[in-house]
Motif scaffolding. Structure first.
Motif, mmCIF file in Angstrom:
data_model
loop_
_atom_site.group_PDB
_atom_site.id
_atom_site.type_symbol
_atom_site.label_atom_id
_atom_site.label_comp_id
_atom_site.label_asym_id
_atom_site.label_seq_id
_atom_site.Cartn_x
_atom_site.Cartn_y
_atom_site.Cartn_z
ATOM 1 N N ARG A 136 6.508 -45.372 7.211
ATOM 2 C CA ARG A 136 7.219 -44.239 7.808
ATOM 3 C C ARG A 136 7.964 -43.452 6.720
ATOM 4 O O ARG A 136 7.962 -42.220 6.708
ATOM 5 C CB ARG A 136 8.201 -44.720 8.881
ATOM 6 N N PHE A 137 8.618 -44.175 5.815
ATOM 7 C CA PHE A 137 9.355 -43.487 4.753
ATOM 8 C C PHE A 137 8.415 -42.654 3.891
ATOM 9 O O PHE A 137 8.678 -41.473 3.618
ATOM 10 C CB PHE A 137 10.108 -44.482 3.867
ATOM 11 N N LEU A 176 9.861 -30.745 9.242
ATOM 12 C CA LEU A 176 11.132 -31.300 8.781
ATOM 13 C C LEU A 176 11.774 -32.192 9.831
ATOM 14 O O LEU A 176 12.398 -33.207 9.497
ATOM 15 C CB LEU A 176 12.079 -30.170 8.374
ATOM 16 N N ALA A 177 11.617 -31.863 11.094
ATOM 17 C CA ALA A 177 12.120 -32.736 12.155
ATOM 18 C C ALA A 177 11.390 -34.069 12.138
ATOM 19 O O ALA A 177 11.998 -35.135 12.332
ATOM 20 C CB ALA A 177 11.966 -32.055 13.517
ATOM 21 N N TYR A 183 12.363 -40.962 8.421
ATOM 22 C CA TYR A 183 13.423 -41.580 7.628
ATOM 23 C C TYR A 183 14.335 -42.450 8.494
ATOM 24 O O TYR A 183 14.709 -43.560 8.106
ATOM 25 C CB TYR A 183 14.263 -40.505 6.933
ATOM 26 N N GLN A 184 14.696 -41.942 9.647
ATOM 27 C CA GLN A 184 15.593 -42.700 10.523
ATOM 28 C C GLN A 184 14.935 -43.985 11.015
ATOM 29 O O GLN A 184 15.581 -45.036 11.082
ATOM 30 C CB GLN A 184 16.027 -41.829 11.703
ATOM 31 N N LYS A 209 17.195 -49.958 2.251
ATOM 32 C CA LYS A 209 18.040 -49.087 3.060
ATOM 33 C C LYS A 209 18.780 -48.057 2.209
ATOM 34 O O LYS A 209 18.929 -46.893 2.607
ATOM 35 C CB LYS A 209 19.041 -49.915 3.862
ATOM 36 N N ILE A 210 19.248 -48.465 1.040
ATOM 37 C CA ILE A 210 20.015 -47.545 0.206
ATOM 38 C C ILE A 210 19.125 -46.440 -0.355
ATOM 39 O O ILE A 210 19.503 -45.269 -0.380
ATOM 40 C CB ILE A 210 20.734 -48.300 -0.930
ATOM 41 N N SER A 211 17.925 -46.786 -0.795
ATOM 42 C CA SER A 211 17.028 -45.743 -1.307
ATOM 43 C C SER A 211 16.618 -44.785 -0.196
ATOM 44 O O SER A 211 16.436 -43.585 -0.433
ATOM 45 C CB SER A 211 15.803 -46.355 -1.987
ATOM 46 N N CYS A 212 16.500 -45.297 1.025
ATOM 47 C CA CYS A 212 16.205 -44.424 2.158
ATOM 48 C C CYS A 212 17.369 -43.467 2.401
ATOM 49 O O CYS A 212 17.173 -42.270 2.650
ATOM 50 C CB CYS A 212 15.923 -45.260 3.401
ATOM 51 N N GLN A 213 18.587 -43.970 2.308
ATOM 52 C CA GLN A 213 19.757 -43.108 2.499
ATOM 53 C C GLN A 213 19.868 -42.080 1.380
ATOM 54 O O GLN A 213 20.347 -40.966 1.604
ATOM 55 C CB GLN A 213 21.011 -43.968 2.602
#
Length: 463
Positions: A136-137, A176-177, A183-184, A209-213
Motif C-alpha cells: 500500500r505504501f 492524491l486522495a 499511506y494511512q 511506521k516512522i518512515s511512513c509518517q
C-alpha cells in the motif's frame, strides 16, 4: 497500454547493506505478468520484487526533480538530456518514459500483492499485514510522484490487462486522495521501530511506521496542510530513530547514514552508476555526472553551494581544473559514486528534510521565532553545516530562507523542480534561468509511446 504490462523481465535483486551484501533469498528474475504468489515460500521473493520496483523509480525521479529545474546544464551529446537541459522537453523523451515505466512497474507489483496475498493460506497474520502495508505504501508513493510529475494519471488498481490497456486519466485530486488512503492503511500495519535503534541499514531499507509518517509529512506539505505537515515532521524528528550526521560531507560520501529514512541500495551488477541501468536509458547517475560529464552543475547552483550561506554543503560538488574547457565550468556532482564506492545508493528521504518541512509549515502558520519556530529548525541545519544563523524575521523572508536552505541541503536529491512547482515559484525562477522556459514544463508530458498504445490517454497541454 501502460508499459509495465509489457515488461519482459523484472529483476528482483535488492541490496541491503554494502555493495557486496545481498538480501536473502538470492536474486531471481520473474516475468512481470507471471509473478508467482501461491504459497508462503513465495512471499519473500515477491516482497523483494516490490522493493526492487521501488528502487527502479529512484534514478529517473532524481532526474525529473533536478534536470527539469535550474541545477544542471547539458554538457554532452545525448538528446534526452539536451532536451531537459535546454528546456525543450518532448513527449518522446526517454527520461520522461523511464520514470513513467518505473512508477507503473511499482504500482503493478503492489497491486499484484494486494490481489494475491490475502488468498495465500499458511502465511502468518503478521507477515501478511506487513507485506500488504508495504505494498500500500509503495503504491501510494509511486502515485504521489506520478501525479506531481505528470498531473492527471491513470489510476491503476488491478493487474487485469484488458482493463489497463484502455484506462483513462484520473483527476489529480482523486489520485492524491488515494495516496493518502494508501499511506494511512500502511501506517496501521507497518512495524514499529524503537527509539534509539542503531540498525541504520534496516531502518532505511525497510518501511516502518516512522518512515511512513515521514512520507505523510511530505504529502501534507505539498497539500498545504501546514498543521499536519508540522505535526508529522515533529513525530519523525522526535522519534529518536534517525539522527543528523555530525558532518554534512557524510551525507554526500556515505551510504546508509544515521539520518537516512528511506534509501535504495545497489550492488556491482545493478548500480545506477554503471552503464547497464535500464531506467536511465543505459546511462547511470555516476556516468552522467562524472564519467561522461553529460550534465554538470549550473553556475547558479555552484554559486549557491560554494557561498558562505551554504557552509559545508559545498561538499555536494567538486571542481577539477582539467575539466575547465569550452562551456564546461569544471564542476561535478559528487553525490553518486560508482559501485565500488560508499555512496552509490540513492536516498529518498532523510531527517534533514523533516526539519525543512517543519520549518516551512511553521513559517506558513506564522510561527517564525522561538524554540518552536521556523528559524530554529533552519538553524539546526545551518549549525550542522557551519553556516551563519538565519537573521531575517519577516514571514516572506523566512519562506525564501526555507527555499534557499532546501537548495543548500537537498541539492541533487531530486526535489528542486517539484519544490518550485508546488510553491508557485517555477515561472519566476525558471524564466529568469532560461529563455526557453514555458509554463507547460510545470508538468512533464505523458510519454508518447503510452499515448500511441492507449488511445484513451490524452496529452498534457502544450506537448
Amino acid at each position: 497500454m501502460i508499459r509495465f504490462l509489457q515488461y519482459s523481465l523484472l529483476s528482483i535483486v535488492f541490496m541491503l547493506a554494502s555493495c557486496e551484501q545481498v538480501l536473502e533469498p538470492k536474486p531471481v528474475a520473474l516475468l512481470a505478468d507471471d509473478l508467482v504468489l501461491n504459497e508462503p515460500n513465495d512471499v519473500q521473493p515477491v516482497r523483494i520484487g516490490l522493493y526492487s520496483a521501488l528502487r527502479s523509480t529512484a534514478a529517473p525521479n532524481m532526474i525529473a526533480g533536478d534536470f527539469t529545474a535550474d541545477y544542471l546544464v547539458h554538457n554532452g551529446t545525448f538528446t534526452d538530456f539536451r532536451e531537459l537541459g535546454t528546456k525543450q522537453i518532448t513527449a518522446a523523451n526517454g527520461a520522461v518514459n523511464s520514470l513513467w515505466v518505473g512508477l507503473y512497474r511499482a504500482i503493478y507489483v503492489a497491486n499484484f500483492i494486494l490481489e494475491k496475498l490475502p488468498q495465500v493460506s499458511g502465511v502468518s497474520e503478521n507477515t501478511r499485514k506487513q507485506v500488504i502495508a508495504e505494498a500500500r505504501f509503495i503504491r501510494g508513493w509511486a502515485n504521489f510522484i506520478a501525479t506531481q510529475t505528470y498531473g492527471d494519471i491513470p489510476k491503476v488498481t488491478s493487474t487485469d490487462q484488458a482493463t489497463n490497456r484502455a484506462i483513462v486519466r484520473t483527476p489529480k485530486a482523486d489520485i492524491l486522495a488515494s495516496v493518502l488512503a494508501d499511506y494511512q492503511a500502511a501506517l496501521t500495519d507497518l512495524p514499529s521501530v524503537a527509539s534509539g535503534s542503531t540498525d541504520v541499514t534496516t531502518n532505511a531499507t525497510y518501511l516502518n511506521k516512522i518512515s511512513c509518517q515521514a512520507a505523510m509529512a511530505r504529502y501534507n506539505l505539498y497539500m498545504k496542510n501546514w498543521v499536519d505537515a508540522e505535526r508529522l515532521a515533529t513525530v519523525v524528528i522526535s522519534s529518536g530513530v534517525y539522527t543528523l550526521q555530525t558532518n554534512y560531507s557524510d551525507v554526500v560520501l556515505k551510504d546508509f547514514t544515521a539520518e537516512s529514512i528511506l534509501e535504495v541500495g545497489y550492488n556491482l551488477t545493478d548500480d545506477p552508476g554503471t552503464s547497464n541501468d535500464p531506467v536511465t536509458n543505459g546511462v547511470g547517475l555516476n556516468n552522467l555526472f562524472v564519467s561522461r560529464r553529460e550534465v554538470i552543475p549550473s553556475n547558479q547552483v555552484v554559486a549557491a553551494l560554494t557561498s558562505a550561506e551554504s557552509g559545508t554543503r559545498s561538499a555536494t560538488i567538486g571542481f577539477n581544473v582539467q575539466n575547465l574547457r569550452g562551456s564546461d565550468n569544471g564542476w561535478t556532482v559528487l553525490k553518486y559514486g560508482t559501485a565500488s564506492e560508499d555512496n552509490n545508493n540513492i536516498v529518498l528521504m532523510r531527517l534533514a528534510e523533516m526539519y525543512l518541512i517543519r520549518a516551512e509549515a511553521r513559517a506558513q502558520q506564522g510561527k517564525l521565532t522561538g524554540t518552536s519556530g521556523a528559524i530554529a529548525d533552519l538553524n539546526v541545519l545551518r549549525t550542522r553545516a557551519k553556516a551563519p544563523a538565519v537573521s531575517v524575521t519577516a514571514q516572506a523572508d523566512v519562506l525564501l530562507a526555507v527555499e534557499r536552505e532546501r537548495v543548500y541541503e537537498l541539492a541533487f536529491e531530486g526535489q528542486r523542480w517539484y519544490d518550485l512547482v508546488r510553491t508557485g515559484r517555477a515561472q519566476a525562477v525558471m524564466s529568469a534561468y532560461t529563455p526557453n522556459w514555458n509554463v507547460r514544463y510545470e508538468r512533464w508530458p505523458i510519454p508518447q509511446r503510452e499515448i500511441q498504445q492507449n488511445p484513451n490517454l490524452t496529452q498534457n497541454p502544450g506537448y
